[in-house]
Scaffold this motif. Structure first.
Motif, PDB file in Angstrom:
ATOM      1  N   UNK A 120       0.869  -1.181   0.000  1.00 17.95           N
ATOM      2  CA  UNK A 120       0.000   0.000   0.000  1.00 17.95           C
ATOM      3  C   UNK A 120       0.904   1.229   0.000  1.00 17.95           C
ATOM      4  N   UNK A 121       0.369   2.360  -0.321  1.00 13.26           N
ATOM      5  CA  UNK A 121       1.190   3.566  -0.454  1.00 13.26           C
ATOM      6  C   UNK A 121       1.872   3.963   0.854  1.00 13.26           C
ATOM      7  N   UNK A 122       1.245   3.661   1.983  1.00 13.45           N
ATOM      8  CA  UNK A 122       1.832   3.891   3.303  1.00 13.45           C
ATOM      9  C   UNK A 122       1.782   2.572   4.053  1.00 13.45           C
ATOM     10  N   UNK A 123       2.954   2.020   4.345  1.00 20.10           N
ATOM     11  CA  UNK A 123       3.011   0.709   4.985  1.00 20.10           C
ATOM     12  C   UNK A 123       3.680   0.810   6.352  1.00 20.10           C
ATOM     13  N   UNK A 124       3.084   0.139   7.310  1.00 25.69           N
ATOM     14  CA  UNK A 124       3.685  -0.051   8.621  1.00 25.69           C
ATOM     15  C   UNK A 124       3.937  -1.539   8.749  1.00 25.69           C
ATOM     16  N   UNK A 125       5.222  -1.913   8.714  1.00 27.65           N
ATOM     17  CA  UNK A 125       5.604  -3.323   8.665  1.00 27.65           C
ATOM     18  C   UNK A 125       6.576  -3.665   9.778  1.00 27.65           C
ATOM     19  N   UNK A 126       6.508  -4.913  10.203  1.00 28.94           N
ATOM     20  CA  UNK A 126       7.499  -5.457  11.122  1.00 28.94           C
ATOM     21  C   UNK A 126       8.187  -6.607  10.417  1.00 28.94           C
ATOM     22  N   UNK A 127       9.516  -6.530  10.343  1.00 27.86           N
ATOM     23  CA  UNK A 127      10.317  -7.597   9.765  1.00 27.86           C
ATOM     24  C   UNK A 127      11.130  -8.223  10.889  1.00 27.86           C
ATOM     25  N   UNK A 128      10.844  -9.490  11.160  1.00 27.12           N
ATOM     26  CA  UNK A 128      11.568 -10.231  12.181  1.00 27.12           C
ATOM     27  C   UNK A 128      12.451 -11.253  11.483  1.00 27.12           C
ATOM     28  N   UNK A 129      13.723 -11.265  11.856  1.00 29.04           N
ATOM     29  CA  UNK A 129      14.686 -12.201  11.284  1.00 29.04           C
ATOM     30  C   UNK A 129      15.219 -13.049  12.431  1.00 29.04           C
ATOM     31  N   UNK A 130      15.050 -14.365  12.313  1.00 28.07           N
ATOM     32  CA  UNK A 130      15.496 -15.271  13.358  1.00 28.07           C
ATOM     33  C   UNK A 130      15.948 -16.581  12.732  1.00 28.07           C
ATOM     34  N   UNK A 131      17.172 -16.978  12.997  1.00 22.66           N
ATOM     35  CA  UNK A 131      17.753 -18.208  12.459  1.00 22.66           C
ATOM     36  C   UNK A 131      17.644 -18.272  10.938  1.00 22.66           C
ATOM     37  N   UNK A 132      17.802 -17.121  10.295  1.00 25.55           N
ATOM     38  CA  UNK A 132      17.763 -17.058   8.838  1.00 25.55           C
ATOM     39  C   UNK A 132      16.365 -17.029   8.242  1.00 25.55           C
ATOM     40  N   UNK A 133      15.338 -17.177   9.053  1.00 19.25           N
ATOM     41  CA  UNK A 133      13.953 -17.098   8.572  1.00 19.25           C
ATOM     42  C   UNK A 133      13.448 -15.676   8.737  1.00 19.25           C
ATOM     43  N   UNK A 134      12.583 -15.261   7.819  1.00 16.01           N
ATOM     44  CA  UNK A 134      12.031 -13.916   7.841  1.00 16.01           C
ATOM     45  C   UNK A 134      10.528 -13.999   8.052  1.00 16.01           C
ATOM     46  N   UNK A 135      10.021 -13.073   8.869  1.00 19.90           N
ATOM     47  CA  UNK A 135       8.595 -12.960   9.100  1.00 19.90           C
ATOM     48  C   UNK A 135       8.232 -11.496   8.877  1.00 19.90           C
ATOM     49  N   UNK A 136       7.415 -11.239   7.881  1.00 18.81           N
ATOM     50  CA  UNK A 136       6.994  -9.878   7.572  1.00 18.81           C
ATOM     51  C   UNK A 136       5.516  -9.760   7.891  1.00 18.81           C
ATOM     52  N   UNK A 137       5.160  -8.744   8.682  1.00 22.21           N
ATOM     53  CA  UNK A 137       3.775  -8.599   9.108  1.00 22.21           C
ATOM     54  C   UNK A 137       3.338  -7.144   9.054  1.00 22.21           C
ATOM     55  N   UNK A 138       2.052  -6.977   8.754  1.00 23.26           N
ATOM     56  CA  UNK A 138       1.393  -5.690   8.927  1.00 23.26           C
ATOM     57  C   UNK A 138       0.148  -5.971   9.767  1.00 23.26           C
ATOM     58  N   UNK A 139      -0.786  -5.041   9.834  1.00 20.04           N
ATOM     59  CA  UNK A 139      -1.954  -5.263  10.692  1.00 20.04           C
ATOM     60  C   UNK A 139      -2.942  -6.287  10.132  1.00 20.04           C
TER      61      UNK A 139
END
Length: 176
Positions: A146-165
């Motif tokens: 989306x034009x305005x994104x609020x995201x959390x990127x968690x990196x743990x043991x080489x795995x990525x987790x990307x989340x928004x609301x």
């Protein structure tokens, strides 16, 4: 008349447990008219994986003499050249001639074919690290754009987790 890029504002909460790097990053991403939203999101993931105070996005997909991202130190030296996609050996050589570290993050539905075709020539290059995103996982990223994104990127043991609301995508990056 040339088409202009679409501008996206990203508020990225980076939680990199692998490198003990916790940052709140306010970023502006330009989506070039010939670029897909998924590619733009891969650029964002790669930014998180390589976050450094001097890491910047280049002028973009149309800049043939620049990578997608790079670490440029205050003295102007290029410390890390970072390419995305299915880059040619010649393109990677350009980075190797300019930086002590070069990374390539491959993605796409035909990455396996590209890798088999280029594996031998790329593995022969010095200073190069090659990684691969799973295309089925990358495709899910388009729903988060989306034009305005609020995201959390968690990196743990080489795995990525990307989340928004509303979404959460789990991704893996494999070193080739």
């Amino acid at each position: 008349m040339a088409l202009k890029p679409t501008i996206y504002k990203v508020d990225l909460n980076l939680v990199d447990m692998d490198r003990n790097n916790y940052q709140q990053c306010k970023l502006t991403l330009a989506l070039h008219p010939s670029e897909t939203p998924e590619r733009m999101m891969v650029r964002l993931l790669v930014y998180g994986l390589n976050q450094d105070q001097d890491l910047v996005f280049s002028r973009g997909i149309s800049a043939t003499d620049e990578p997608d991202l790079w670490i440029i130190r205050p003295d102007g030296s290029v410390d890390h050249w970072i390419e995305l996609g299915q880059a040619s050996t010649d393109r990677i050589r350009k980075g190797i001639s300019r930086a002590p570290e070069v990374s390539l993050y491959a993605y796409g539905s035909e990455t396996d074919i590209w890798w088999e075709k280029n594996k031998q020539s790329l593995q022969a290059l010095p200073k190069l690290s090659i990684y691969r995103f799973n295309w089925d996982e990358v495709e899910q990223l388009g729903a988060m754009v989306s034009r305005n994104m609020e995201l959390t990127l968690t990196i743990s043991d080489g795995d990525l987790f990307l989340a928004d609301d509303q979404h959460q995508v789990s991704l893996t990056v494999h070193q080739l």
